[in-house]
Design a protein around this motif. Structure first.
Motif, PDB file in Angstrom:
ATOM      1  N   GLU A   1       0.746  -0.944   0.212  1.00 12.38           N
ATOM      2  CA  GLU A   1       0.543   0.344  -0.095  1.00 12.38           C
ATOM      3  C   GLU A   1       0.792   1.386  -0.064  1.00 12.38           C
ATOM      4  N   ALA A   2       2.062   1.522   0.772  1.00 13.12           N
ATOM      5  CA  ALA A   2       2.516   2.423   0.977  1.00 13.12           C
ATOM      6  C   ALA A   2       3.774   2.759  -0.190  1.00 13.12           C
ATOM      7  N   ILE A   3       3.760   1.540  -1.164  1.00 14.19           N
ATOM      8  CA  ILE A   3       4.952   1.656  -2.436  1.00 14.19           C
ATOM      9  C   ILE A   3       3.499   2.503  -3.622  1.00 14.19           C
ATOM     10  N   LYS A   4       2.595   2.176  -3.117  1.00 19.03           N
ATOM     11  CA  LYS A   4       1.633   2.523  -4.155  1.00 19.03           C
ATOM     12  C   LYS A   4       1.240   4.154  -4.157  1.00 19.03           C
ATOM     13  N   LYS A   5       0.980   4.060  -2.976  1.00 19.20           N
ATOM     14  CA  LYS A   5       1.020   5.511  -2.497  1.00 19.20           C
ATOM     15  C   LYS A   5       1.852   6.052  -2.822  1.00 19.20           C
ATOM     16  N   THR A   6       3.240   6.505  -2.854  1.00 20.81           N
ATOM     17  CA  THR A   6       4.559   6.984  -2.720  1.00 20.81           C
ATOM     18  C   THR A   6       4.327   7.234  -4.315  1.00 20.81           C
ATOM     19  N   LEU A   7       4.083   5.951  -4.708  1.00 22.08           N
ATOM     20  CA  LEU A   7       4.301   6.097  -6.629  1.00 22.08           C
ATOM     21  C   LEU A   7       3.053   7.422  -6.804  1.00 22.08           C
ATOM     22  N   GLU A   8       1.798   7.171  -5.957  1.00 23.08           N
ATOM     23  CA  GLU A   8       1.106   8.449  -6.872  1.00 23.08           C
ATOM     24  C   GLU A   8       1.165   9.530  -7.221  1.00 23.08           C
ATOM     25  N   ARG A   9       1.944   9.832  -5.541  1.00 28.21           N
ATOM     26  CA  ARG A   9       2.666  11.269  -5.214  1.00 28.21           C
ATOM     27  C   ARG A   9       3.973  11.685  -6.179  1.00 28.21           C
ATOM     28  N   LYS A  10       4.832  10.708  -6.680  1.00 32.82           N
ATOM     29  CA  LYS A  10       5.663  10.633  -7.655  1.00 32.82           C
ATOM     30  C   LYS A  10       6.750  10.780  -7.003  1.00 32.82           C
TER      31      LYS A  10
ATOM     32  N   GLY B   1      24.374   6.567   3.896  1.00 31.00           N
ATOM     33  CA  GLY B   1      25.041   8.494   3.561  1.00 31.00           C
ATOM     34  C   GLY B   1      24.030   9.794   2.468  1.00 31.00           C
ATOM     35  N   HIS B   2      23.798   8.248   1.305  1.00 32.46           N
ATOM     36  CA  HIS B   2      23.298   9.160   0.581  1.00 32.46           C
ATOM     37  C   HIS B   2      22.029  10.154   0.587  1.00 32.46           C
ATOM     38  N   ASP B   3      22.610  11.561  -0.188  1.00 33.95           N
ATOM     39  CA  ASP B   3      21.070  12.298   0.574  1.00 33.95           C
ATOM     40  C   ASP B   3      20.681  12.752  -1.484  1.00 33.95           C
ATOM     41  N   PHE B   4      19.177  11.559  -0.903  1.00 30.85           N
ATOM     42  CA  PHE B   4      18.279  12.092  -2.429  1.00 30.85           C
ATOM     43  C   PHE B   4      17.191  12.918  -1.240  1.00 30.85           C
ATOM     44  N   PRO B   5      17.094  13.714  -1.599  1.00 32.04           N
ATOM     45  CA  PRO B   5      15.471  14.540  -0.942  1.00 32.04           C
ATOM     46  C   PRO B   5      14.536  13.664  -1.470  1.00 32.04           C
ATOM     47  N   ASN B   6      14.316  13.352  -2.793  1.00 31.08           N
ATOM     48  CA  ASN B   6      12.907  13.384  -3.324  1.00 31.08           C
ATOM     49  C   ASN B   6      12.610  11.402  -2.515  1.00 31.08           C
ATOM     50  N   ILE B   7      13.344  10.841  -2.224  1.00 34.31           N
ATOM     51  CA  ILE B   7      12.758   9.602  -1.531  1.00 34.31           C
ATOM     52  C   ILE B   7      12.080   9.916  -0.260  1.00 34.31           C
ATOM     53  N   THR B   8      11.194   8.658  -0.031  1.00 33.00           N
ATOM     54  CA  THR B   8      10.065   9.467   1.385  1.00 33.00           C
ATOM     55  C   THR B   8       9.632   7.947   1.829  1.00 33.00           C
ATOM     56  N   LEU B   9      10.308   6.795   0.796  1.00 31.92           N
ATOM     57  CA  LEU B   9       9.273   5.733   1.446  1.00 31.92           C
ATOM     58  C   LEU B   9      10.786   4.629   1.461  1.00 31.92           C
ATOM     59  N   VAL B  10      11.486   4.126   2.618  1.00 34.22           N
ATOM     60  CA  VAL B  10      11.992   3.213   2.892  1.00 34.22           C
ATOM     61  C   VAL B  10      11.632   1.614   3.255  1.00 34.22           C
TER      62      VAL B  10
END
Ligand code: ADP
Ligand code: ZN
Ligand code: ZN
Length: 815
Positions: free
Chosen positions: A487-496, A623-632
């Protein structure tokens, strides 16, 4: 060593533990200096040695002390101030000093053989004069017809030409030697820039396109052709005629490329947060003020790198040099990019991704003082700086600071040692400090600094723990991708927004099993299950590289039915692709990153958002810094928890907290779905809050009661060989030796604990049978004396033909 010394102290690049005295012939005297290599007679051989210093004549007679044969370097490879560091390492890790230095130096040092030598005008004149010694004459006349490599020159003249002779002739101006590095030099990239030369340009005679260029230049002052091209696609052609008319000038400027191959825009220091300011002022006050070690514990995204950069700037202001250690190449690139943007050209980079020639170049830039900041992986701790202000170790908890072959050093520990010997500051930082380092804070060896908040008050990601036991009986994908994660993956993809899915195991199926006899499909060289790799369409051994065709039958019963049990990143990738066919999914693990540049390509994909979902192993955790990653999504948090290693809990906590920390580093807050079979385990619960102190307080009583580090010091003796029985026998014999020496020495009886010999948890790797003995003690002194007794006084019992015996101080890899 400015004054002429007749006797010099040499470390030989051979497995010998002492240094040796040699004599310097008069004509070499002006070429001698610490840090150069020499050629010396040693027994019947000629070997390379390193000049460590001058020394007094020993008791031996003059004749007995041999003369050095040649000096191999024009310039020193390391400064005299690093010599005590080399000596310390040699003693602590009980490793031959010459081999310590050899491990420290970059490869590709024998490139001088490739130097092309040619004769100068002066040389030609001298040749006419008849005034040169015969050998020089011979060299000059051979060069008169054709320039050639030093290596070939020896062949042509059919004599051994010492390197020092070449140097002497070069100094006399008779010849020139030009080094052409075998690996190829890294040339700076040049970019054309355009600026206006005349302010009075009659716009009438200009075409629309040309006018556009001139206007842009009027506004910006100077522009790169690359940028102009974006404005006016035909600019590269047009500027020529503008230049001819004298309107503009075109100059070439060297640009620094980031690891993605793009030029780096300069940046300026951020306005510091209160926390950052406090941390920086504390450390800055200690610069140039003797030795001290700071542990910077700052949550993920709290701006540690900004702290490092500003402190580096402070050190440089005080005319000191800076070493920055980063655990792996992908992170070095990121650190390099940020440092280059701030500091420009004064940076040198050292890591194994460079070619021999590049590494040599970088090394010499440090050694010559051209670079003031060295950034690199663990070997950068040897950077040949003379005057160090601060040594920074980022992600200090990372186990890749420990070298697991040859000289088995720990660069994090050596950072502190080098800082002490150089009387400077060591700053080690992490969001998840190691138990060892935080313990050092509690006993006041290190000073603690903290960054508790993320930059811009971004919240830490919210972590949801999912109990995998509840979905154990589901079928197919649902067994390892819970409905919550789905569900979380789906929502995150929807939010691009972007998603990381973490599983610390590569391949498709990690435990293939025969459906008919039930036996695991194992490697024939190792006592380990093979992993099925779908892309390679084969079973592979992760320890020795052995592969078995996918069509193979069960090696035990010959049945063809093999069940592909067990998870791996390939299986996750396949599952995600089937669940979300429209998402762009990629995978980052050792299998997808063997080609040079492939890691950067994946990281670039994340940055440019051409990847929506990245599946990967611990490579994505760091260490990576990618601001658009919102779900792990953590597919299974338990893989490292059950390893037979006292640091298993610590590693698990660090890995989970780090990978969680990749989420929500931009303006949108992040979320973590952590799937586990052990939802109550404290390593997992403390990773939920990224709170290393909670973890520390739970872990430390275990360590204390079992007397594991940090409450003891350890040495592991690793015994291996390809004859099963011989290896076992020798392991038992070394065990007996340990116990006998312990019994016979009062200072060992109470202080040293001997565990083993036991068969290693991985009893056979690459056809080698493996045994180990663990020595534990409260202090390192007794351990050293016991190992010395074995290695030097009882070497005939300690070493045996065809069995390898290795001593590992402060071991990490306990398997
Ligand atoms: P850490 O190394 O602690 O994980 P970073 O140094 O990567 O954190 O910082 C996270 C982000 O915040 C980076 O993009 C960095 O440029 C930015 N940053 C750091 N310090 C500041 C500051 N004082 N003001 C604004 N942004 C900052
Ligand atoms: Zn079978
Ligand atoms: Zn194997």
């Amino acid at each position: 060593m400015t004054t002429y010394s007749k006797y010099i102290d040499i470390a030989i690049a051979l497995p010998v533990y002492n240094t040796f005295t040699y004599r310097v012939p008069e004509n070499f005297s002006s070429f001698i200096s610490i840090g150069k290599r020499v050629l010396v007679p040693f027994g019947k051989r000629k070997v390379t040695g390193y000049i460590l210093g001058s020394c007094e004549k020993t008791s031996r007679s003059e004749i007995e002390i041999k003369l050095i044969l040649d000096i191999l370097d024009e310039n020193p490879l390391f400064p005299s101030s690093i010599v005590p560091f080399f000596r310390w390492i040699s003693e602590y890790y009980i490793y031959p000093i010459g081999e310590v230095i050899k491990s420290a130096l970059p490869g590709g040092l024998n490139l001088y053989e490739y130097a092309v030598i040619s004769i100068t005008e002066n040389g030609k004149n001298v040749l006419k004069d008849n005034s040169v010694p015969p050998i020089q004459r011979e060299i000059l006349s051979s060069l008169e017809s054709e320039a050639c490599r030093q290596k070939n020159l020896c062949k042509i003249i059919n004599k051994n030409i010492p390197n020092s002779l070449i140097q002497i002739m070069e100094n006399l101006g008779l010849i020139i030697s030009k080094r052409e590095l075998k690996g190829g030099r890294t040339r700076p990239k040049l970019e054309r820039h355009v600026s206006l030369t005349s302010s009075e340009i009659s716009a009438k005679e200009l075409s629309v396109q040309k006018k556009k260029i001139i206007d842009a230049l009027k506004e910006e002052g100077e522009l790169s052709v690359k940028k102009l091209k974006k404005l006016v696609p035909s600019a590269p052609g047009l500027i020529k005629s503008l230049e001819n008319k004298g309107y503009i000038s075109i100059i070439k400027k060297s640009v620094y490329r980031d690891p993605f191959g793009e030029s780096i825009e300069t940046d300026s220091a951020h306005i510091l947060t209160k926390e950052q300011e406090q941390v920086i002022s504390k450390v800055a006050n200690s610069l140039n003020n003797g030795f001290s070690t700071f542990l910077l514990a700052g949550v993920t995204g709290s701006g540690k790198t900004e702290v490092y950069m500003q402190l580096a700037a402070e050190a440089i202001k005080k005319e000191c040099n800076v070493i920055v250690l980063v655990p792996e190449i992908a992170l070095i690139s990121q650190m390099e990019r940020r440092f280059r943007a701030r500091f420009g050209e004064c940076i040198a980079v050292l890591h194994s991704g460079l070619s021999a020639g590049e590494r040599y170049d970088q090394w010499m830039r440090i050694s010559s003082g051209e670079a003031t900041i060295a950034i690199g992986a663990r070997s950068a701790i040897f950077a040949p700086f003379d005057n160090i202000g601060i040594i920074i170790v980022d992600e200090e908890h990372d186990i890749s600071y420990k070298q697991e072959s040859g000289l088995r050093y720990n660069a994090r520990d050596l950072a502190v040692v080098r800082a002490k010997l150089n009387n400077c500051v060591a700053l080690i930082g992490s969001a998840t400090p190691s138990i060892q380092s935080y313990y050092n804070v509690t006993i006041n060896k290190f000073t603690e600094l903290t960054l508790k908040k993320r930059i811009k008050k971004r919240p830490l990601p919210e972590v949801t723990i999912i109990d995998l036991r509840k979905i154990r009986d589901c079928r197919g994908v649902k067994k390892f991708i819970s409905s919550e994660l789905h569900e979380a993956i789906k929502k995150t993809l929807e939010r691009k927004e972007q998603i990381l899915l973490f599983l610390n195991r590569r391949g498709f199926a990690s435990s293939p099993v025969c459906a008919s006899c039930g036996k695991a499909i194992r490697c024939k060289n190792c006592d380990i299950s093979l992993t099925f790799h779908k892309e390679a369409n084969a079973y592979k051994c992760h320890y020795c590289g052995f592969t078995l065709a996918s069509t193979s039958n069960c090696p035990t019963c010959g049945s063809a039915g093999i069940k592909l049990l067990g998870l791996g990143t390939e299986k996750i990738e396949a599952a995600v692709k089937s669940l979300f066919p429209n998402a762009k999914t990629a995978r980052m693990d050792r299998d997808t990153t063997t080609r040079k540049g492939s890691v950067l390509k994946l990281l670039k994909g994340l940055r440019n958002r051409t990847i929506d979902i990245l599946v990967g192993t611990q490579m994505i955790a760091k260490g990576h810094d990618f601001p658009n990653i919102t779900l792990v999504g953590i597919i299974c948090a338990d893989l490292s928890l059950s390893l037979p290693d006292f640091r298993a809990g610590e590693r698990t906590f660090q890995l989970l907290a780090q990978v969680s920390g990749r989420a929500g580093r931009g303006n949108v807050s992040g979320r973590v779905i952590l799937q586990t079979f052990n939802p109550e385990h404290f390593s997992i619960l403390s990773a939920k809050t990224q709170d290393f102190k909670t973890f520390y307080n739970k872990e430390i009583p275990f360590r204390k009661s079992l007397k594991y580090p940090p409450f003891s010091r350890m040495v592991q003796i690793k015994i291996s060989g390809n004859d099963k029985e011989k290896t076992r026998q020798h392991a038992l014999a070394v065990g007996n030796l340990c116990n006998t020496l312990k019994k016979n020495n009062k200072s060992f009886i109470k202080s040293i604990e001997v565990l083993g010999p036991i068969e290693a948890p991985l009893p056979r790797i690459a056809k080698q049978y493996r045994w180990q003995i663990l020595l534990k003690s409260l202090r390192v002194r007794e351990l050293h004396s016991l190992v010395h007794l074995m290695m030097f006084r009882n070497s005939s019992n300690f070493y045996k033909q065809k069995v390898k015996v290795v001593v590992d101080m402060d071991p990490f890899f306990m398997m």
